[in-house]
Design a protein around this motif. Structure first.
Motif, PDB file in Angstrom:
ATOM      1  N   UNK A 156       0.805  -1.219   0.000  1.00  8.49           N
ATOM      2  CA  UNK A 156       0.000   0.000   0.000  1.00  8.49           C
ATOM      3  C   UNK A 156       0.839   1.271   0.000  1.00  8.49           C
ATOM      4  N   UNK A 157       0.372   2.236  -0.733  1.00 11.51           N
ATOM      5  CA  UNK A 157       0.983   3.558  -0.768  1.00 11.51           C
ATOM      6  C   UNK A 157      -0.022   4.517  -1.363  1.00 11.51           C
ATOM      7  N   UNK A 158      -0.001   5.758  -0.923  1.00  8.11           N
ATOM      8  CA  UNK A 158      -0.966   6.728  -1.422  1.00  8.11           C
ATOM      9  C   UNK A 158      -0.604   7.218  -2.819  1.00  8.11           C
ATOM     10  N   UNK A 159       0.667   7.368  -3.100  1.00  6.57           N
ATOM     11  CA  UNK A 159       1.090   7.776  -4.448  1.00  6.57           C
ATOM     12  C   UNK A 159       1.267   6.580  -5.364  1.00  6.57           C
ATOM     13  N   UNK A 160       1.949   5.559  -4.854  1.00  4.99           N
ATOM     14  CA  UNK A 160       2.258   4.361  -5.635  1.00  4.99           C
ATOM     15  C   UNK A 160       1.877   3.132  -4.829  1.00  4.99           C
ATOM     16  N   UNK A 161       0.924   2.369  -5.343  1.00  5.21           N
ATOM     17  CA  UNK A 161       0.505   1.123  -4.697  1.00  5.21           C
ATOM     18  C   UNK A 161       1.000  -0.028  -5.562  1.00  5.21           C
ATOM     19  N   UNK A 162       2.012  -0.728  -5.043  1.00  5.34           N
ATOM     20  CA  UNK A 162       2.567  -1.853  -5.794  1.00  5.34           C
ATOM     21  C   UNK A 162       1.668  -3.066  -5.712  1.00  5.34           C
ATOM     22  N   UNK A 163       1.661  -3.852  -6.787  1.00  3.90           N
ATOM     23  CA  UNK A 163       0.906  -5.102  -6.796  1.00  3.90           C
ATOM     24  C   UNK A 163       1.696  -6.166  -7.550  1.00  3.90           C
ATOM     25  N   UNK A 164       1.512  -7.402  -7.133  1.00  2.00           N
ATOM     26  CA  UNK A 164       2.177  -8.516  -7.787  1.00  2.00           C
ATOM     27  C   UNK A 164       1.336  -9.766  -7.652  1.00  2.00           C
ATOM     28  N   UNK A 165       1.218 -10.508  -8.729  1.00  2.00           N
ATOM     29  CA  UNK A 165       0.410 -11.725  -8.751  1.00  2.00           C
ATOM     30  C   UNK A 165       1.322 -12.915  -9.010  1.00  2.00           C
ATOM     31  N   UNK A 166       1.183 -13.940  -8.166  1.00  2.00           N
ATOM     32  CA  UNK A 166       1.924 -15.183  -8.362  1.00  2.00           C
ATOM     33  C   UNK A 166       0.951 -16.355  -8.359  1.00  2.00           C
ATOM     34  N   UNK A 167       1.382 -17.426  -8.989  1.00  2.00           N
ATOM     35  CA  UNK A 167       0.627 -18.677  -9.003  1.00  2.00           C
ATOM     36  C   UNK A 167       1.357 -19.631  -8.067  1.00  2.00           C
ATOM     37  N   UNK A 168       0.607 -20.322  -7.205  1.00  2.00           N
ATOM     38  CA  UNK A 168       1.187 -21.259  -6.250  1.00  2.00           C
ATOM     39  C   UNK A 168       0.623 -22.643  -6.543  1.00  2.00           C
ATOM     40  N   UNK A 169       1.515 -23.582  -6.804  1.00  2.00           N
ATOM     41  CA  UNK A 169       1.121 -24.962  -7.040  1.00  2.00           C
ATOM     42  C   UNK A 169       2.015 -25.840  -6.178  1.00  2.00           C
ATOM     43  N   UNK A 170       1.492 -26.256  -5.031  1.00  2.00           N
ATOM     44  CA  UNK A 170       2.317 -26.976  -4.066  1.00  2.00           C
ATOM     45  C   UNK A 170       3.389 -26.041  -3.545  1.00  2.00           C
ATOM     46  N   UNK A 182      -9.894   7.247  -4.837  1.00  2.00           N
ATOM     47  CA  UNK A 182     -10.782   6.684  -5.847  1.00  2.00           C
ATOM     48  C   UNK A 182      -9.975   6.123  -7.016  1.00  2.00           C
ATOM     49  N   UNK A 183      -8.947   6.837  -7.457  1.00  4.80           N
ATOM     50  CA  UNK A 183      -8.152   6.346  -8.583  1.00  4.80           C
ATOM     51  C   UNK A 183      -7.424   5.051  -8.219  1.00  4.80           C
ATOM     52  N   UNK A 184      -6.927   4.949  -6.985  1.00  2.47           N
ATOM     53  CA  UNK A 184      -6.284   3.706  -6.550  1.00  2.47           C
ATOM     54  C   UNK A 184      -7.299   2.561  -6.530  1.00  2.47           C
ATOM     55  N   UNK A 185      -8.499   2.849  -6.029  1.00  5.23           N
ATOM     56  CA  UNK A 185      -9.558   1.836  -5.976  1.00  5.23           C
ATOM     57  C   UNK A 185      -9.881   1.331  -7.381  1.00  5.23           C
ATOM     58  N   UNK A 186     -10.047   2.237  -8.319  1.00  2.37           N
ATOM     59  CA  UNK A 186     -10.389   1.844  -9.688  1.00  2.37           C
ATOM     60  C   UNK A 186      -9.279   1.009 -10.329  1.00  2.37           C
ATOM     61  N   UNK A 187      -8.036   1.429 -10.140  1.00  2.00           N
ATOM     62  CA  UNK A 187      -6.913   0.705 -10.749  1.00  2.00           C
ATOM     63  C   UNK A 187      -6.746  -0.686 -10.135  1.00  2.00           C
ATOM     64  N   UNK A 230      -9.897  -7.727 -11.823  1.00  2.00           N
ATOM     65  CA  UNK A 230     -10.642  -8.224 -12.991  1.00  2.00           C
ATOM     66  C   UNK A 230      -9.714  -8.933 -13.979  1.00  2.00           C
ATOM     67  N   UNK A 231      -8.540  -8.387 -14.162  1.00  2.00           N
ATOM     68  CA  UNK A 231      -7.617  -8.931 -15.151  1.00  2.00           C
ATOM     69  C   UNK A 231      -6.989 -10.258 -14.709  1.00  2.00           C
ATOM     70  N   UNK A 232      -6.660 -10.398 -13.420  1.00  2.00           N
ATOM     71  CA  UNK A 232      -5.875 -11.554 -12.977  1.00  2.00           C
ATOM     72  C   UNK A 232      -6.627 -12.506 -12.060  1.00  2.00           C
TER      73      UNK A 232
END
Length: 168
Positions: free
Chosen positions: A8-22, A45-50, A56-58
């Motif tokens: 979390x960050x107000x200016x920049x909110x980092x995100x990362x998606x990983x797949x876990x299999x075992x 609001x802009x952070x919420x939308x992004x 939705x994408x991942x």
């Protein structure tokens, strides 16, 4: 199990998606939500939308967020807390369980020491997710949060994810 880590960050909110299999982890995607707007409400609001668009994408089945640490700047801590609220709200709206981890626990899990610096975290994220490229420390931190959850999420998290999938 697909895990979304959120730094979390107000200016920049980092995100990362990983797949876990075992015990196998693989990189799916990562990035940064940059807040837009002149006032606090517009930026949130802009952070919420992004972040909603990332969901939705991942379509993650689990989410993990870094806990806020309190520093000397009370106003800054409060603003970070509001951004954290967005990081917790978006997964909850999607019906996805959310775990929270302290910064030291994330670093200890990914690097092996709780007071690792940003370069060490980035290096170990790249080692644990071969072929992964990230453009910012915020995205690398988010991937570290997802990795931490993959190691500590346990059976309860997998059960909650299975229930979430069954409801979709």
């Amino acid at each position: 199990m697909r895990v979304l880590g959120i730094d979390p960050g107000l200016r920049n909110m980092g995100w990362g998606v990983i797949e876990v299999s075992g015990s196998r982890l693989s990189h799916v995607a990562n990035g940064v939500c940059h807040s837009v707007g002149d006032d606090l409400a517009g930026r949130l609001l802009s952070l919420h939308e992004q972040l909603t668009e990332v969901f939705r994408a991942y379509m993650p089945t689990m989410a993990a967020v870094e806990q806020t640490f309190v520093n000397k700047d009370g106003a800054g801590t409060l603003k970070l807390g509001q951004a954290r609220g967005i990081a917790l709200l978006v997964p909850a709206q999607a019906g996805v369980p959310v775990a929270e981890y302290a910064p030291n626990q994330i670093k200890k899990t990914v690097v092996g020491v709780g007071h690792a610096d940003k370069r060490q975290v980035q290096h170990m994220v790249a080692m644990q997710l071969p072929g992964c490229h990230f453009d910012s420390a915020d995205a690398a931190d988010a991937l570290a949060i997802a990795i931490c959850h993959a190691h500590h999420g346990g059976a309860a998290s997998r059960l909650a994810a299975a229930i979430g999938e069954a409801r979709r």
